[in-house]
Design a protein around this motif. Structure first.
Motif, short mmCIF file in Angstrom:
data_model
loop_
_atom_site.label_atom_id
_atom_site.label_comp_id
_atom_site.label_asym_id
_atom_site.label_seq_id
_atom_site.Cartn_x
_atom_site.Cartn_y
_atom_site.Cartn_z
N GLY A 716 0.81 -1.20 0.00
CA GLY A 716 0.00 0.00 0.00
C GLY A 716 0.85 1.25 0.00
O GLY A 716 2.05 1.22 -0.29
N VAL A 717 0.20 2.41 0.36
CA VAL A 717 0.87 3.70 0.35
C VAL A 717 0.49 4.47 1.61
O VAL A 717 -0.67 4.45 2.04
N ASP A 718 1.47 5.11 2.23
CA ASP A 718 1.23 5.99 3.37
C ASP A 718 1.62 7.40 2.98
O ASP A 718 2.49 7.63 2.13
N SER A 719 0.98 8.36 3.65
CA SER A 719 1.33 9.76 3.43
C SER A 719 2.05 10.27 4.68
O SER A 719 1.51 10.26 5.78
N VAL A 720 3.32 10.67 4.51
CA VAL A 720 4.13 11.17 5.62
C VAL A 720 4.62 12.56 5.25
O VAL A 720 5.32 12.74 4.25
N THR A 727 4.32 1.21 1.46
CA THR A 727 4.36 0.28 2.59
C THR A 727 4.57 -1.12 2.00
O THR A 727 3.98 -1.45 0.97
N THR A 728 5.43 -1.88 2.65
CA THR A 728 5.80 -3.18 2.08
C THR A 728 5.48 -4.30 3.05
O THR A 728 5.34 -4.10 4.27
N GLY A 729 5.38 -5.49 2.49
CA GLY A 729 5.25 -6.68 3.30
C GLY A 729 6.62 -7.12 3.79
O GLY A 729 7.62 -6.39 3.67
N SER A 730 6.70 -8.31 4.34
CA SER A 730 7.98 -8.83 4.82
C SER A 730 8.96 -8.95 3.67
O SER A 730 8.60 -9.26 2.53
N ILE A 786 -0.89 12.59 -7.48
CA ILE A 786 -2.17 13.23 -7.20
C ILE A 786 -3.11 12.32 -6.42
O ILE A 786 -3.62 12.67 -5.36
N THR A 787 -3.30 11.11 -6.92
CA THR A 787 -4.25 10.18 -6.31
C THR A 787 -3.62 9.31 -5.24
O THR A 787 -4.32 8.74 -4.40
N GLY A 788 -2.30 9.14 -5.29
CA GLY A 788 -1.62 8.26 -4.34
C GLY A 788 -1.77 6.79 -4.67
O GLY A 788 -1.37 5.93 -3.88
N SER A 789 -2.30 6.49 -5.84
CA SER A 789 -2.45 5.07 -6.24
C SER A 789 -1.12 4.52 -6.75
O SER A 789 -0.25 5.26 -7.22
N VAL A 790 -0.98 3.20 -6.62
CA VAL A 790 0.25 2.52 -7.02
C VAL A 790 0.05 1.82 -8.35
O VAL A 790 -0.94 1.09 -8.53
N SER A 791 0.95 2.05 -9.28
CA SER A 791 0.93 1.31 -10.55
C SER A 791 2.15 0.40 -10.61
O SER A 791 3.23 0.74 -10.12
N VAL A 792 1.94 -0.76 -11.19
CA VAL A 792 3.00 -1.76 -11.29
C VAL A 792 3.34 -1.98 -12.77
O VAL A 792 2.44 -2.15 -13.59
#
Length: 818
Positions: A716-720, A727-730, A786-792
């Motif tokens: 996912g994504v966090d805003s700091v 944000t990542t998994g293990s 702008i949207t904070g969405s993640v593209s792969v």
């Protein structure tokens, strides 16, 4: 009177032919169910009225199932005998039978020392001018199967003994040959062979490929590393051009030692990942993936030792290989017949075919036989690479230039009747300049000058002492910007820890070793050694003991085990930053079972465990330390058929590797932890008899499979502070898709062309990834600001490619003078 006699003869002959024709036209009916050939012949005699003649080579007891009705006698004979590969011929009123296929027999023998009558093991035995080779076992026994009748010259070559030739003849039964050899002083031809061989008698994890095997699987890119990466335990990101990242049994790509004629090459790859080794120049390639002897060090994972060919000392020859990928050229011959020879090989890529990259490598070797005790070699390697991606839109814009040059001046000489030496004066240099538009740059100017001495002493043929030393001066000037990340995936729009490193220093590295190699108590083999390495810059002294034991369970089965300590010094920059660093350390424990199935087929099952400690990492305190550690373990299977019409190998590995690496707080799965891999390499030579010219002479099949390596998933994504962050998994908790590809090569050739039939021309087609499987190359992530969405974005390796080539070999054959 003469006219009358002639008419009588013609009438009798015509009657004879008509009688034969009538006999073969007779109608035959047979219904035989699981009965003997003898019973079939009885039925045929009863229905045809003819007789059968045959020798003891016809097996009358073999069982037959056959059923037909109202066939002519000729058709019936073909129906019965063709499946049995039995030829028949009508002679008068009888049918003569003979084996349809050529008879073959076995040659066996027992080789002993003429003085003490003890068995001589590891002797090379072959039939001169034929494709039959064998080695004697610990009882001195050897054998060949499927040898057709004829006269042969049996050649026996054992180190420390006189070369022997024996004329033998096979007629109608197997041949057993008792042989004895007399000891003699070491001769030069044996010295050259033995001195350049790093695989010891009782080595584990070793593989050796001859030039023919390397040539068959070099791939579209004309690269011998394509063959070597199909061996068990050797993994890489197999792309069209290969990859400079080669991982052996869970090791880093920097843990491998690459040698060409004893020259150490720091990074023997072009920008594209293709190696700088020219397969046309190679005689053999030895690969040790663990547990290697003490004569090589400062590498924790493997040794790749490539040996170049000597030039033809009797006549000039060469070849031109023109293709759509990597054209190459070779010339060799005597500068002074049987005294001084040269061989030169060149590979290149035309800018028309590769506008992004221009590359070439030139390899040469001069060989001078001073006398029967001394031979001098000079090997040189020059590599040029230029890459410019500034004009295109896909790759990051950058200019890159790389130049590599290496030399080895080597003197091989016999000191006494039981000892020889190999003295090498070595140099390798590398200059690299990479100036990207937005990523880190690299400027490197590196030179290494070394003196190496290897001394070998044989008190008796079954015992060897080997010792040597090497002193090298390493001069490095570099300015590099490096990126450190906790994972090995490419993430855009994120910041990584950036560090600039500058080096301008000279370091002296010295080493010495001693090895004892012997056969004791007939069945037990031992190789024990100690290595000492000293790094002047860090004042590091490493001791590396290693021992391998082997036991001959049978004459064709060897059980062996090894334990060894392997150290690798920190890099120059790491030592500049922290002079208290110690060497990276690993311990290898390996158990191996080797089985000689036939003289040409061998197999191996091997289990290994590598323990890593004191690994130099850039830790979470942002400093270099010895806080890295981990392990690698696995089981490997290897089956090889060395020569013959059908040859190749199958390798399978199952493995697991976990490590604590840079900026990681604990052990995670190693980023190149491919749990399983399977390689099948198969070369099939067509039978010349009745082969249509439009059909290929050689078929090569190259299948590769590996499970996907791990990667760190984005969750996912966090805003700091108003900025988006992933944000990542293990770390390395997910797996990429499996990799697989099938590459095929077809080759046509004429045996001899030209007025004097001295030249050869061959045509070939190389198909890469023939069924177009999509193999993942890279995964990258991007955050929409702008949207904070993640593209792969997933990048895939090239789906399919074709290489078309024409190779002309000049003076390939040397026909005898009339």
């Amino acid at each position: 009177m003469r006219l009358f006699a002639t008419i009588v003869i013609l009438v009798l002959f015509n009657s004879f032919v008509l009688a034969q024709g009538n006999l073969l036209d007779k109608k035959i009916t047979l219904a035989i169910n699981n009965n003997s050939l003898e019973q079939v012949l009885t039925e045929l005699i009863a229905q045809s009225g003819t007789r059968f003649t045959y020798g003891n080579t016809i097996d009358l007891k073999q069982k037959i199932n056959i059923n037909f009705s109202e066939l002519t006698f000729k058709e019936a004979l073909n129906k019965v005998f063709d499946p049995l590969e039995i030829k028949w011929e009508l002679i008068g009123d009888q049918i003569a039978l003979a084996p349809g296929k050529k008879l073959s027999f076995k040659i066996s023998g027992n080789l002993k020392d003429s003085a003490n009558k003890s068995p001589i093991e590891f002797a090379t035995v072959y039939l001169k001018g034929e494709n039959y080779h064998a080695y004697t076992d610990f009882n001195g026994r050897f054998y060949f199967d499927h040898i057709p009748p004829g006269k042969y010259v049996l050649v026996i070559n054992a180190f420390g003994y006189k070369l022997s030739e024996r004329l033998i003849e096979i007629t109608d039964q197997p041949v057993s040959v008792p042989l004895e050899l007399s000891q003699q002083a070491i001769i030069l031809s044996e010295t050259i062979v033995t001195a350049d061989k790093i695989i010891e008698k009782v080595s584990v994890s070793e593989m050796e490929l001859k030039q023919v095997q390397i040539e068959s699987v070099k791939g579209i890119t004309n690269d011998p590393m394509k063959s070597l990466t199909a061996l068990p335990g050797v993994l890489t990101k197999t792309d069209l051009y290969g990859s400079s990242e080669i991982h052996v049994r869970g090791g880093e790509s920097s843990e491998n030692l690459f040698l060409v004629d004893n020259i150490k090459l720091p990074l023997p790859f072009h920008f594209s990942g293709q190696s700088v080794f020219n397969p046309e120049m190679l005689e053999k390639a030895e690969v040790l993936t663990g547990g290697y002897a003490a004569n090589y060090g400062n590498a924790m994972s493997s040794v790749f030792n490539l040996t170049t060919k000597n030039g033809n000392a009797e006549r000039w020859s060469g070849n031109v290989d023109l293709n759509t990928s990597n054209p190459s050229y070779l010339i060799q011959g005597p500068l002074k017949k049987n005294k001084l020879s040269v061989i030169v090989g060149l590979r290149s890529i035309f800018s028309v075919l590769s506008p992004i990259e221009k590359k070439a490598d030139l390899t040469s070797k001069f060989t001078y036989t001073l006398n029967y005790k001394t031979k001098i070699n000079l090997t040189t390697l020059n590599v040029n690479d230029y890459s410019d991606t500034s004009f295109q839109k896909i790759l990051p814009k950058a200019n890159a230039l790389s130049k590599m040059n290496a030399q080895n001046f080597q003197v091989q000489s016999i000191i006494s009747d039981k000892s020889y030496s190999k003295t090498s004066f070595l140099h390798s240099g590398w200059r690299l300049n990479i100036d990207p538009e937005k990523y880190g740059y690299r400027h490197i100017n590196y030179n290494s000058y070394a003196l190496r001495e290897d001394l070998t002493f044989y008190p008796k043929p079954t015992t060897k002492f080997k010792t040597g030393f090497e002193v090298s001066l390493e001069d490095e000037k570099s300015d590099i910007v490096e990126f450190y990340k906790t994972t090995d995936i490419y993430q855009t729009d994120t910041t990584s820890l950036i560090q600039r490193r500058k080096v301008n220093t000279i370091n002296v590295i010295s080493s010495a070793y001693a090895i004892y190699d012997a056969t004791i108590f007939k069945r037990i083999k031992v190789n024990a050694g100690l290595r000492i390495d000293h790094n002047q810059l860090g004042n590091i002294l490493d001791l590396s003991p290693r021992v391998t034991m082997g036991y001959d369970l049978t004459s064709s089965t060897l059980l062996s085990a090894t334990w060894g300590s392997f150290n690798q010094a920190p890099t120059t920059y790491q030592l500049i930053q922290n002079k208290n660093l110690s060497s990276n350390h690993s311990e290898h424990t390996i158990v191996s079972i080797k089985q000689k199935i036939t003289p040409l087929i061998s197999g191996r099952v091997e289990g290994y465990y590598k323990k890593y400690t004191n690994l130099v990492i850039f830790d979470t305190a942002f400093a270099y330390s010895n806080n890295g550690y981990g392990y690698s373990k696995g089981i490997e299977l290897f089956l090889m058929k060395e020569t013959g019409r059908v040859n190749g190998w199958i390798s399978y590995s199952i493995a697991k590797s976990d490590k604590k690496r840079s900026l990681q707080d604990k052990v995670y799965p190693y980023y190149f932890d491919q749990r399983q891999s399977l390689n099948i390499i198969l070369s099939v030579t067509a039978k010349e008899k009745n082969r249509k010219r439009f059909l290929p002479f050689l078929y090569t099949f190259d299948f590769r499979y590996a499970t996907g390596e791990p990667y760190t998933p984005i969750t996912g994504v966090d805003s700091v502070a108003g900025k988006y962050q992933f944000t990542t998994g293990s770390i390395n908790s997910a797996r990429n898709p499996d990799y697989n590809t099938l590459n095929i090569k077809f080759q046509w050739h004429d045996r001899a062309i030209g007025k004097k039939k001295k030249h050869m021309m061959l045509f070939y087609l190389n198909f890469w990834n023939i069924y177009g499987h999509s193999n993942l190359a890279e995964r990258s992530y991007r955050i929409d600001p702008i949207t904070g969405s993640v593209s792969v974005t997933n990048s895939y390796r090239k789906f399919f490619d074709l290489n078309i080539g024409l190779k002309i070999c000049f003076n390939y054959y040397n026909p005898p003078k009339k």
